[in-house]
Design an enzyme around this catalytic site. Structure first.
Site, PDB file in Angstrom:
ATOM      1  N   HIS A   1      60.810  37.759  43.968  1.00 23.14           N
ATOM      2  CA  HIS A   1      60.396  39.105  43.173  1.00 23.14           C
ATOM      3  C   HIS A   1      61.352  40.160  43.855  1.00 23.14           C
ATOM      4  CE1 HIS A   1      57.561  35.943  42.883  1.00 23.14           C
ATOM      5  NE2 HIS A   1      56.541  36.562  41.474  1.00 23.14           N
TER       6      HIS A   1
ATOM      7  N   GLU B   1      30.555  37.879  47.476  1.00 25.13           N
ATOM      8  CA  GLU B   1      30.866  36.389  48.230  1.00 25.13           C
ATOM      9  C   GLU B   1      32.187  35.872  48.815  1.00 25.13           C
ATOM     10  OE1 GLU B   1      29.066  36.492  45.103  1.00 25.13           O
ATOM     11  OE2 GLU B   1      27.182  35.653  45.667  1.00 25.13           O
TER      12      GLU B   1
ATOM     13  N   HIS C   1      21.750  27.311  39.157  1.00 24.37           N
ATOM     14  CA  HIS C   1      21.749  27.753  40.872  1.00 24.37           C
ATOM     15  C   HIS C   1      22.487  26.234  41.725  1.00 24.37           C
ATOM     16  CE1 HIS C   1      20.754  31.779  40.203  1.00 24.37           C
ATOM     17  NE2 HIS C   1      20.316  31.518  41.005  1.00 24.37           N
TER      18      HIS C   1
ATOM     19  N   HIS D   1      60.409  42.580  38.085  1.00 26.15           N
ATOM     20  CA  HIS D   1      59.032  42.151  39.239  1.00 26.15           C
ATOM     21  C   HIS D   1      59.361  40.648  39.196  1.00 26.15           C
ATOM     22  CE1 HIS D   1      54.965  41.101  40.125  1.00 26.15           C
ATOM     23  NE2 HIS D   1      54.601  39.743  39.735  1.00 26.15           N
TER      24      HIS D   1
END
Lengths: 674, 674
Positions: free
Chosen positions: A33, A416, A478, A267
């Site tokens: 890059h 988190e 959960h 890029h």
């Protein structure tokens, strides 16, 4: 070309050296890059030569400024800077960019390349690591500094990119950094308007500066090729001590390339030989020279070495005086930086007996933390807004907040992912032992950070509670199912799922003693009986990953393997089998990874090859247990998502009863006898 | 108590009914979250009775407004509303809150409870799902609406919470929604200042409104208990057609509870019988009545049923006129909403022969997409800023943007997590076939969304390219290792890793034909030879998960199992073994999940139980292959993180050569013969 007002020829030569080294290395590797290093060369140059406090001869000097290249794909930027400023990274290393066994891999890897503070590439991680580093700096400063003795006093800098700012983790980390008012965190945003798909305006039109202001950051905007403006902005950022700073630097990707500047084409691919030639011409560079570093450029950059030695010397003198005045603190300082635990640290660990009554392993974990908190002064952690559930609070200590940076508990918030990455930053800074909690199911939210901890071999500790469907009524959203095998599949992560209070204490001991990588502790919501160690073997077996917990005379008819809360039901099943004349061995297996590290003799002792009747019992996706039970064996696991109900009902419905385990064991015995 | 200026007694009764039902159900279950439903009752009531366009008798009416409760822990809010407004959810269902087999699980589950538009609980997901729903609405409107025929014309509403806004995914989704100017997206932010750890000010002090303004949202702030103000704000939000709207509603968690309002204690635990009594007294409620619904309240809410029928009837009449004027469009409409593929859809699929030369499976995937794009007019997808690498662009179609909502390609940006969750929203809306791409390693960033797709059984397709270390120079940060076993461990996700161009076409066919859950396609960066199907069996075997690709006369000495790019090396190893007189069968195994669904006879045919010499070959963590190779077998896998180097070097270094595979196969043969 953007208008660069500086007339400093040497500066310009230096910056163009970074650019040409970067494009040459990418071209030679035929991969990489070039755009970012070329575009961000000015800002990096200003930062590294005028501000960054570092000592190339000693990349681990504790009081150095931290520098993070969050857009790790621009690795040639940092490799160029490391070589030029005199780190142990040769020009030949640069020429080996992206080759097997080189110290210049595609993305910067901490531990592999001297001076690389963190491994980056997965976007947003470096940005959040920096927040962890800045917290560590404030925490250690508050803990160790004394009037006139600023032995901890450094900035954390990063170059962050559009990709970093688009990732969700950037929101979490920046929001927390703003809340905490981390005034010594200074981020240079390489605002080049280009992403892989094309101009950022295709999808990314938010007002980044206003967004960071909303987070409570100090925000400036500058021309990213105007070196004096960059320098002024960094000075302003330093002057702003109560807020982290974002300096949005408008840059041009692949600056200097006549045909590829400001395009996505620059890029992630080499510019091509012809374009490199044109670019060098455009930059006033010898167009056929490769990896060319003008002498005066190298001499200028290499001043960093002596300046660094000077800085270290001054700091060393300061530390000597500090040691004389505060000998105890100096001893502690050395101890926490050694990476070793203080001798006798484990004396405070609690112990448990059956008479204590049933106790959830998450509660034991909290008790362990609180028992050792004072012995380990740099144990620093928290939870992602589940402190009361994860039992992660050090109750005798304050929360870390602005004005109370010595606090030992961090309110990570419902963040988190940032928590995981900030924990990495804390560990990378050094001296701190980070831990962080959430429900096991939400480990998914932080997986990219866990992976980097494992890759970087960072000693961080995850407190993952509510480790099975037995969390009950919260239901399938959960309840972890696939998380156990998913975490186990990750290289260099030790997963530990203790089965009672005593095993939990032992698991914490293993976690704290592990230095070469992260440990995940998987803990129950529900209470479990404390196993009677006056009858059963000691829980020290935890450190071997698996051990025989209960056995029969002679060769067992069947081996029952279980982890965590399933020890209880498995022991009960063994009892039922015994009543039917079937000899069952119960193996407690809290950690596959630790077991795999044992010598073959030990493994064969625990799991004798001649016994092929084997049944594993675990409230999780059974994937992988076949390694231990073989094709003849079986697994009492869960092959679906969970359900919302009281946990006793779930255990019954999912077959985690002594009766069912015994039945399944008998079936295995039958099958293997046939 | 906040000052509520309304004097409308019936309204107040209605709102308090939601509150009391919610606290009663949580108390009866002895588990749950009363605070949110009590605090957000006013805003939900206003929305559901004055604005929400829905038909309780037909929860799948296509043109209904979508409502998402992003803070799924407040499930009793939506269950109360569903029961009260006349959905097929009885008072008995409410009394069974959080019990086994009930339709009122701890968190709302789409597919289980009529009227629940998406499964929520993991924070931030609902917020991002809504963005997907709003994109689907605009896309279908642009595709199907004609002047005077707004057959697609609905709002997407959500109640979002502090937890949602703290999560990183909220940034990604809100940034994209703002960029796209989704004017019919209206979010009510339950700004109650409380999180589990305590007041949000402990860690969450960003200026949320300024942040959303920075994203380009229209932002308002109101008293969340002032119903007229809420209604005015929703009307203003509707009037703002070029920007999504956030209405920050200052509410009080557990509104009405004398001792627990505005405290974290009311968030996730029953209030307790005494506090419930006091709360009911405070609200002017019969203090001992439970699950009490005043008649006039029910009558008022139940007007939704007839109103809904009326709305549907009007829409039906509109659609009939539309069908007459645009019969072709009406046929297409019915087709895309059927969830089935149009007959003959697969005719456009490309086919490949060895003479076509080597081709990466990611390229084939792109060719497949472009071949079928016109046949499947609602196939809608994109990539998380890796379009050129993931080959996800439908090249003949424009990009979806403001003013061009009929575009078929979405620039998701570097926002993997939001992409996953938006794909879920697209699928939940209906009629759309969503796909999305990133590198396999970055599936970690979107795992929570993948999990919810699997849990909700949504037919979304992941295009995960760069599926092994063979991506080469980008190095370990970009090289998946544990991802294959980690994805395979997830219930109801089909993982497919095709091994050549022909298998890739077949894999896409399987993916598009699967309706009961997500499919992950794992594709190579590197080119692979097209296998010669005139000699080898057809790739149809892909749909059975595994099939015999190459065999020997009689019982094989060893079975070699491989997936994806490792077919090539495995076939070569078979050849080498043949030269040494060892008969090897090669099994192509692109999908464990599909193979497990086959009848035992087929599985035994592919993997005869009598052949215990088995070797699996896959460039990933070997975890789980033991299921197929057994304790006697072996796996040529990768038990560490990868490395940065050209891919040919990596294949050599990691042992993925014909020589090494043959050698390892011989060792297995030896071992099993002993």
């Amino acid at each position: 070309m953007s208008d660069t007002t500086t007339t400093d020829t040497l500066d310009q030569l230096c910056v163009n050296t970074i650019r040409t080294l970067s494009m040459d290395a990418v071209q030679k590797a035929n991969s990489g890059h070039p755009g970012l290093p070329m575009g961000a060369a000015d800002i990096a140059y200003v930062l590294w030569t005028r501000f960054l406090k570092h000592s190339p001869a000693n990349p681990s000097w504790p009081n150095r400024d931290r520098f993070v290249l969050s857009g790790g794909h621009g690795s040639m930027l940092v490799y160029s800077l490391l070589h030029l400023t005199g780190y142990d990274l040769s020009l030949e290393d640069l020429m080996n960019f992206r080759q097997w066994d080189s110290r210049t891999p595609g993305h910067p890897e901490h531990g592999l390349t001297p001076g690389v503070e963190t491994t980056t590439g997965p976007l947003g991680q470096g940005l959040a690591n920096g927040v962890g580093m800045a917290i560590a700096e404030r925490f250690l400063a508050e803990t160790f500094n004394r009037p006139d003795y600023p032995i901890v006093d450094n900035y954390t800098y990063a170059i962050v990119t559009d990709g970093d700012l688009m990732e969700g983790i950037s929101h979490e980390a920046a929001s927390l950094a703003g809340h905490l008012g981390l005034g010594k965190l200074i981020y240079l945003y390489d605002d080049n308007h280009i992403s892989i798909d094309g101009p950022t305006e295709l999808t990314y039109t938010e007002d980044r500066c206003a967004r960071f202001e909303a987070y409570g950051w100090h925000v400036q905007q500058v021309d990213g090729h105007h070196r004096e403006a960059i320098a002024r902005a960094i000075r302003s950022a330093q002057a702003e001590t109560n807020h982290p700073s974002l300096i949005a630097c408008r840059t041009h990707i692949a600056y200097g390339s006549p045909n590829k500047q400001d395009t996505a084409a620059s890029h992630g691919a080499p510019l091509g030989e012809e374009e490199i030639r044109l670019t060098k011409q455009n930059l006033g560079w010898p167009s056929d020279a490769q990896f060319y570093i003008p002498d005066e450029v190298l001499a200028h950059f290499r001043q960093a070495v002596s300046r660094g030695e000077e800085l270290e010397k001054e700091w060393g003198a300061l530390f000597d005086r500090y040691s004389a005045e505060y000998p105890d603190l100096a001893v502690t300082w050395k101890q926490v930086w050694s990476g070793e635990l203080p001798s006798g640290w484990e004396e405070a660990l609690p112990s448990y007996a059956p008479d204590d009554g049933s106790v959830a392993t998450r509660s034991v974990s909290g008790q362990v933390l609180n028992a050792i908190g004072s012995t380990l002064p740099t144990l620093l952690g928290g939870s992602a807004d589940l402190s009361p559930s994860n039992n992660t609070e050090l109750k005798e200590y304050p929360w870390l907040q602005t004005g109370e940076f010595g606090g030992r508990n961090i309110h990570f918030g419902v963040r988190e992912h940032a928590m995981g990455s900030i924990m990495n930053g804390l560990a990378l800074y050094g001296a701190v032992i980070p831990y962080g909690g959430t429900f096991l199911v939400f480990s998914d939210y932080m997986r990219p950070a866990i992976r980097l901890a494992a890759l970087m071999e960072l000693p961080v500790i995850y407190v993952f509670t509510h480790d099975s469907v037995a969390l009950g009524e919260d239901g399938p959203t959960h309840q972890p199912i696939e998380h156990l095998p998913s975490l186990r599949a990750m290289p260099n992560l030790v997963v530990l799922r203790p089965g009672d209070a005593t095993e939990t204490v032992e698991a914490w001991r293993v976690a704290l003693e592990r230095h070469e990588g992260p440990v995940a502790l998987l803990l129950t919501r529900q209470k479990l009986p404390v196993l009677d160690r006056s009858v059963l073997p000691p829980a020290e077996g935890v450190r071997r990953g698996a051990y025989v917990l209960a056995d029969s005379e002679g060769t067992p008819d069947v081996i029952l393997l279980a982890s965590g809360s399933e020890l209880e039901v498995t022991l009960a099943a063994r009892q039922q089998l015994a009543e039917q004349g079937v000899k069952a061995r119960v193996v407690s297996m809290p950690s596959w990874e630790l077991f795999e590290q044992q010598p073959p003799e030990y493994r064969d002792e625990v799991l004798p090859p001649e016994v092929s009747a084997r049944l594993a019992v675990e409230m999780a996706a059974p994937a992988g247990w076949e390694r231990y039970v073989g094709l003849q064996g079986d697994v009492v696991g869960i092959n679906r998502f969970g359900a919302s109900a009281p946990y006793e009902v779930l255990l019954e419905q999912f077959g985690f009863t002594a009766e069912n385990v015994a039945l399944r064991a008998l079936a295995v015995v039958d099958r293997t006898r046939r």
